[in-house]
Design a protein around this motif. Structure first.
Motif, PDB file in Angstrom:
ATOM      1  N   GLU A   1       0.828  -1.211   0.000  1.00 46.50           N
ATOM      2  CA  GLU A   1       0.000   0.000   0.000  1.00 46.50           C
ATOM      3  C   GLU A   1       0.863   1.262   0.000  1.00 46.50           C
ATOM      4  O   GLU A   1       0.575   2.240  -0.697  1.00 46.50           O
ATOM      5  N   ALA A   2       1.960   1.226   0.753  1.00 45.25           N
ATOM      6  CA  ALA A   2       2.849   2.393   0.819  1.00 45.25           C
ATOM      7  C   ALA A   2       3.445   2.706  -0.546  1.00 45.25           C
ATOM      8  O   ALA A   2       3.599   3.876  -0.919  1.00 45.25           O
ATOM      9  N   ASP A   3       3.773   1.670  -1.324  1.00 48.60           N
ATOM     10  CA  ASP A   3       4.356   1.887  -2.660  1.00 48.60           C
ATOM     11  C   ASP A   3       3.346   2.539  -3.598  1.00 48.60           C
ATOM     12  O   ASP A   3       3.671   3.464  -4.347  1.00 48.60           O
ATOM     13  N   GLU A   4       2.099   2.053  -3.560  1.00 46.37           N
ATOM     14  CA  GLU A   4       1.060   2.623  -4.423  1.00 46.37           C
ATOM     15  C   GLU A   4       0.771   4.081  -4.029  1.00 46.37           C
ATOM     16  O   GLU A   4       0.648   4.957  -4.882  1.00 46.37           O
ATOM     17  N   MET A   5       0.692   4.342  -2.726  1.00 45.47           N
ATOM     18  CA  MET A   5       0.410   5.703  -2.251  1.00 45.47           C
ATOM     19  C   MET A   5       1.559   6.657  -2.565  1.00 45.47           C
ATOM     20  O   MET A   5       1.343   7.826  -2.884  1.00 45.47           O
ATOM     21  N   THR A   6       2.801   6.144  -2.479  1.00 51.97           N
ATOM     22  CA  THR A   6       3.960   6.983  -2.799  1.00 51.97           C
ATOM     23  C   THR A   6       3.931   7.380  -4.264  1.00 51.97           C
ATOM     24  O   THR A   6       4.159   8.547  -4.610  1.00 51.97           O
ATOM     25  N   LEU A   7       3.626   6.420  -5.146  1.00 50.84           N
ATOM     26  CA  LEU A   7       3.535   6.717  -6.577  1.00 50.84           C
ATOM     27  C   LEU A   7       2.452   7.766  -6.833  1.00 50.84           C
ATOM     28  O   LEU A   7       2.676   8.732  -7.576  1.00 50.84           O
ATOM     29  N   GLU A   8       1.296   7.594  -6.200  1.00 53.44           N
ATOM     30  CA  GLU A   8       0.203   8.538  -6.421  1.00 53.44           C
ATOM     31  C   GLU A   8       0.554   9.932  -5.896  1.00 53.44           C
ATOM     32  O   GLU A   8       0.334  10.951  -6.559  1.00 53.44           O
ATOM     33  N   THR A   9       1.129   9.986  -4.688  1.00 48.45           N
ATOM     34  CA  THR A   9       1.457  11.281  -4.080  1.00 48.45           C
ATOM     35  C   THR A   9       2.518  12.026  -4.877  1.00 48.45           C
ATOM     36  O   THR A   9       2.463  13.244  -5.020  1.00 48.45           O
TER      37      THR A   9
END
Length: 443
Positions: free
Chosen positions: A425-433
């Motif tokens: 989840e952290a990887d997906e959120m980092t990409l989005e942010t």
């Protein structure tokens, strides 16, 4: 609104990159406008600042104290430590306050509707007050912003800045209430927003930073908060000119298609235009220190005959002047020349081409992640594949690395990818942010 004084301020310059040649019947003019400010904003530890240098700045630190900050218990401790590190980075003379945010906003320091003035004693007192912070309650970020605005507006300073930390969704006020708070505070202070952990909403945090002309980022591991807060505060301490606007004048019959910041991040400014006279409008850019930013301006001009030349736009950098008017800091010209030379009229300026790709990169990442969340595997694969292709072509290595945690890259040049079955989840959120972060044109 801040008044601009020239005595110790940075110098601004404007450079325009474009292909001014249009074919017969051509009407769309694209230009990249590079704005650079130099000679100000040197960052140093508080004790190295000149006396009184901070007297023109006010900062409000908004710390999430909702119940979820207790899970894990180290999160609240890391937030306290990060806020203490930021307070240590305040230079002497800066006005500041600490706000504890739950479903209501509370003054943690100094209290009484006031701001403290940073020196060794008040920094120490503020850090003592932080020890009393504990987690409990809900989240209503609009109330935090409104309290920050009330406190910051009480200071007679040019530069007003907020730093906001949240770990959860804004569940205790409606989206309309948050939007109303952002509308009320926008233009009154700038604000950086950070999401800690992975239980917050990316679009909420990036939306706050965007509305307030600040930066947004994820701190997935709370242990990284202190370093991040220190960097944010150092940047805030480097700001020396507030309320800078990009003023765009266009000739009669011209239509502005869009104005957007394209570096260091993509930020749509078109809808933020404030009319300032015949055929001229201001686009807000916030506060500046020693830095450079790029803007993409697209203007549709009236048709003209072959051989004709036209001033398609005048881009000025303006700040409020001491007399109630404005002061012009720098300007650049956007031109249009109609030619039957096909080679001249069809070549795309490298800067324009590069940033058109970077803006598309930000857009397809967002679309790809939205498709992935909606269960549309084909749509997500196509969009994220295009993102991988654009990141590789433009040399955006940071974004390429973030994409590789969400997709398996088969062929970057062709944009051939496979969605990963499992994504942290952290990887997906980092990409989005970080999807809107761009790389500059290699000179």
């Amino acid at each position: 609104m801040a008044k601009f004084s020239k005595s110790n301020a940075p110098q601004f310059s404007v450079d325009v990159y474009q292909n001014e040649f249009l074919p017969e019947g051509g009407r769309e003019v694209n230009a990249i406008v590079t704005v650079t400010s130099t000679g100000g904003g040197a960052v140093a530890a508080p004790q190295f600042y000149a006396a009184g240098r901070g007297a023109d700045t006010a900062v409000a630190l908004m710390v999430d104290c909702s119940g979820s900050m207790d899970y894990p218990p180290t999160k609240m401790r890391n937030a306290r430590d990060a806020t203490a590190a930021a307070i240590d980075t305040l230079r002497d003379g800066v006005h500041f306050a600490v706000i504890g945010g739950t479903h209501v906003a509370k003054e943690v320091f100094p209290g009484g509707g006031r701001l403290a003035v940073a020196d060794a004693q008040t920094r120490d007192q503020a850090k003592q007050a932080l020890r009393k912070l504990s987690a409990g309650g809900g989240t209503a970020i609009g109330t935090w912003l409104r309290l920050a605005d009330r406190l910051l507006s009480a200071a007679d300073v040019s530069i007003r800045h907020g730093i906001l930390l949240t770990d959860g969704r804004n569940e205790h006020e409606s989206p309309e209430d948050l939007k109303a708070a952002l509308d009320a505070c926008a233009g009154r202070f700038t604000c950086d927003a950070r999401g800690v952990g992975t239980d917050w909403e990316v679009k909420e945090v990036t939306g706050i930073a965007s509305a307030m002309l600040g930066s947004a980022d994820i701190v997935a591991d709370p242990a990284g908060l202190a370093a991040d807060f220190t960097r944010m505060m150092e940047t805030a301490m480097g700001k020396e000119v507030a309320d800078v606007a990009l003023r765009l004048w266009t000739p009669l019959g011209a239509e502005i298609k869009f104005v957007k910041q394209v570096a260091p991040t993509v930020e749509e400014l078109t809808d933020r235009r404030v009319e300032v006279g015949p055929r001229a409008g201001d686009y807000p850019t916030g506060s500046w220190g020693d830095e450079s930013r790029d803007y993409h301006v697209c203007v549709q001009v009236p048709n003209a005959e072959l051989g004709q030349e036209m001033l398609a736009g005048r881009v000025s950098l303006v700040v409020p002047g001491a007399d109630g008017g404005v002061q012009n800091l720098a300007q650049g010209l956007v031109r249009a020349v109609w030619t039957d030379d096909m080679t001249a009229s069809t070549s795309i300026n490298p800067q324009v081409a590069h940033y058109t790709g970077q803006a598309e990169l930000a857009q397809v990442i967002q679309q790809g992640l939205d498709a992935r969340k909606a269960g549309d595997a084909d749509g997500a694969t196509a969009k994220l594949g295009r993102a991988v292709q654009l990141a590789a072509a433009s040399g955006n290595a940071d974004t390429a690395k973030l994409l590789s945690k969400v997709v398996d890259v088969v062929d970057a040049a062709e944009g051939t990818v496979r969605l990963k079955a499992k994504v942290a989840e952290a990887d997906e959120m980092t990409l989005e942010t970080r999807s809107t972060k761009t790389v500059r044109v290699k000179k």
